[in-house]
Design a protein around this motif. Structure first.
Motif, PDB file in Angstrom:
ATOM      1  N   ASP A  76       0.846  -1.193   0.000  1.00 47.29           N
ATOM      2  CA  ASP A  76       0.000   0.000   0.000  1.00 47.29           C
ATOM      3  C   ASP A  76       0.882   1.243   0.000  1.00 47.29           C
ATOM      4  O   ASP A  76       0.931   1.989   0.973  1.00 47.29           O
ATOM      5  N   PRO A  77       1.618   1.484  -1.090  1.00 40.16           N
ATOM      6  CA  PRO A  77       2.583   2.584  -1.119  1.00 40.16           C
ATOM      7  C   PRO A  77       1.959   3.963  -0.946  1.00 40.16           C
ATOM      8  O   PRO A  77       2.582   4.864  -0.384  1.00 40.16           O
ATOM      9  N   GLY A  78       0.722   4.118  -1.413  1.00 41.49           N
ATOM     10  CA  GLY A  78       0.084   5.418  -1.277  1.00 41.49           C
ATOM     11  C   GLY A  78      -0.162   5.808   0.162  1.00 41.49           C
ATOM     12  O   GLY A  78      -0.215   6.999   0.494  1.00 41.49           O
ATOM     13  N   THR A  79      -0.295   4.820   1.037  1.00 40.32           N
ATOM     14  CA  THR A  79      -0.522   5.075   2.455  1.00 40.32           C
ATOM     15  C   THR A  79       0.778   5.105   3.251  1.00 40.32           C
ATOM     16  O   THR A  79       1.001   5.997   4.066  1.00 40.32           O
ATOM     17  N   GLY A  81       4.049   5.088   2.013  1.00 42.19           N
ATOM     18  CA  GLY A  81       5.207   5.746   1.427  1.00 42.19           C
ATOM     19  C   GLY A  81       6.312   4.788   1.027  1.00 42.19           C
ATOM     20  O   GLY A  81       7.409   5.226   0.659  1.00 42.19           O
ATOM     21  N   ARG A  83       7.813   1.728  -1.409  1.00 42.80           N
ATOM     22  CA  ARG A  83       7.719   0.997  -2.673  1.00 42.80           C
ATOM     23  C   ARG A  83       8.921   0.062  -2.802  1.00 42.80           C
ATOM     24  O   ARG A  83       9.986   0.354  -2.273  1.00 42.80           O
ATOM     25  N   ASP A 107       9.569   6.954   0.743  1.00 48.15           N
ATOM     26  CA  ASP A 107       9.306   8.395   0.676  1.00 48.15           C
ATOM     27  C   ASP A 107       9.182   8.856   2.128  1.00 48.15           C
ATOM     28  O   ASP A 107       8.137   8.704   2.764  1.00 48.15           O
ATOM     29  N   ALA A 110       6.248  11.044   3.697  1.00 53.46           N
ATOM     30  CA  ALA A 110       4.999  10.292   3.717  1.00 53.46           C
ATOM     31  C   ALA A 110       5.054   9.181   4.760  1.00 53.46           C
ATOM     32  O   ALA A 110       4.078   8.931   5.481  1.00 53.46           O
ATOM     33  N   HIS A 111       6.187   8.503   4.861  1.00 48.77           N
ATOM     34  CA  HIS A 111       6.315   7.391   5.797  1.00 48.77           C
ATOM     35  C   HIS A 111       6.256   7.865   7.247  1.00 48.77           C
ATOM     36  O   HIS A 111       5.622   7.221   8.093  1.00 48.77           O
ATOM     37  N   TRP A 114       2.735   8.464   8.135  1.00 42.97           N
ATOM     38  CA  TRP A 114       2.028   7.194   8.353  1.00 42.97           C
ATOM     39  C   TRP A 114       2.377   6.590   9.708  1.00 42.97           C
ATOM     40  O   TRP A 114       1.500   6.076  10.416  1.00 42.97           O
ATOM     41  N   PRO A 200       8.326   9.914  -5.463  1.00 41.60           N
ATOM     42  CA  PRO A 200       7.131  10.524  -6.059  1.00 41.60           C
ATOM     43  C   PRO A 200       7.273  12.039  -6.195  1.00 41.60           C
ATOM     44  O   PRO A 200       7.540  12.739  -5.224  1.00 41.60           O
TER      45      PRO A 200
END
Length: 298
Positions: A76-79, A81, A83, A107, A110-111, A114, A200
């Motif tokens: 779930d990279p969008g959540t 961060g 990949r 990222d 983002a991470h 999260w 990203p």
């Protein structure tokens, strides 16, 4: 003094350790001098790769544990961060072989966001509050976990901890889809490194390894040299629009990562988890679990 745990430090090590403890049932508060987005962790390129960190045997174990978690996060990279990205670890000499690998690329802004949300979902909290001393934190909690990175030099105190300055350049990505990292002893000796990390919305170009340098302002000449080195391998980088510059101070501890516990006056417990050099994100989950294992059961 209450039965809760205070984690001092809001970077990737502090937040990850707090998440592990909270999900084990502890009441956890993170105290941080600055928000996660302003920590050294937020500046990191984010490639899972053991770098400038000791001791080797433990680092290998912590890295593998963390890798497994990041593989799960990459679903779930969008959540999260995270990949899984292919790339090459190369050498400059004609007879050197490049190693191709699919590694976690995180990222970091983002991470970190999260991790905070995951901590809060487990009942933990983050306080923007500077800590004058570790014993000060112990006045209100049974256990204090020290994840202060470079600040451990003064707070422990541990004079062996010193900064490894890293400078990065962020550019518009001209089409780089895989990470690239040059492993070269001559460059390392000269306080340089060369890597390209497709994140990203940006391509991260690096970098420097400046031992003992505490400068936080980007140096224009250094930035130009980073772009030039990266352009040797990917010419399109030379004309890419610059989006920004970043500087971070890696917390190097030549004696190696310190994970251990010691009693505090009044019956409290101080647990250490610091000294991760250039690999804080690489070992974050392994070290968090090792530190959490030293905290008495909730």
């Amino acid at each position: 003094m209450t039965g809760e745990v205070i984690v001092v430090g809001g970077g990737v090590s502090g937040l990850t350790t707090a998440v592990v403890l909270a999900e084990q049932g502890h009441r956890v508060r993170v105290r941080t001098r600055e928000p996660a987005e302003l920590t050294t962790s937020a500046v990191a390129g984010g490639l899972w790769l053991p770098y400038r960190i000791e001791p080797g045997e433990q680092v290998a174990r912590w890295s593998v544990e963390s890798f497994a978690v990041y593989e799960e996060c990459a679903a779930d990279p969008g959540t999260t961060g995270v990949r899984m990205v292919p790339g090459v670890l190369a050498g400059q000499s004609p007879d050197s072989l490049g190693a191709w690998a699919r590694l976690p690329l995180i990222d970091m802004p983002a991470h970190l966001g999260w991790l905070r949300r995951r901590l809060e979902a487990a009942g933990g909290a983050v306080e923007s509050r500077a800590v004058g001393s570790l014993t000060e934190a112990a006045a209100t909690a049974a256990t204090v976990v020290n994840c202060t990175g470079l600040a451990a030099r003064e707070l422990v105190p541990d004079p062996g901890v010193r900064p490894l300055r890293g400078q990065l350049v962020l550019v518009e990505n001209p089409g780089v889809t895989e990470w690239f990292c040059l492993e070269d002893e001559a460059e390392e000796a000269a306080s340089l490194s060369t890597y390209l990390l497709p994140q990203p919305g940006r391509l991260v170009l690096g970098g420097t390894v400046e031992d003992g340098d505490r400068r936080l302002e980007p140096d224009p000449a250094t930035a130009a040299a980073i772009v030039a080195r990266c352009a040797r391998f990917f010419p399109g980088v030379a004309k890419a629009r610059v989006l920004g510059h970043r500087v971070g101070l890696r917390p190097l501890r030549p004696a190696g990562v310190r994970i251990g516990a010691e009693p505090l006056p009044g019956g409290g417990l101080l647990v250490h988890n610091y000294g991760h050099g250039g690999a804080g994100v690489t070992v974050a989950w392994g070290c968090a679990r090792a530190a959490a294992a030293l905290v008495p059961a909730a």
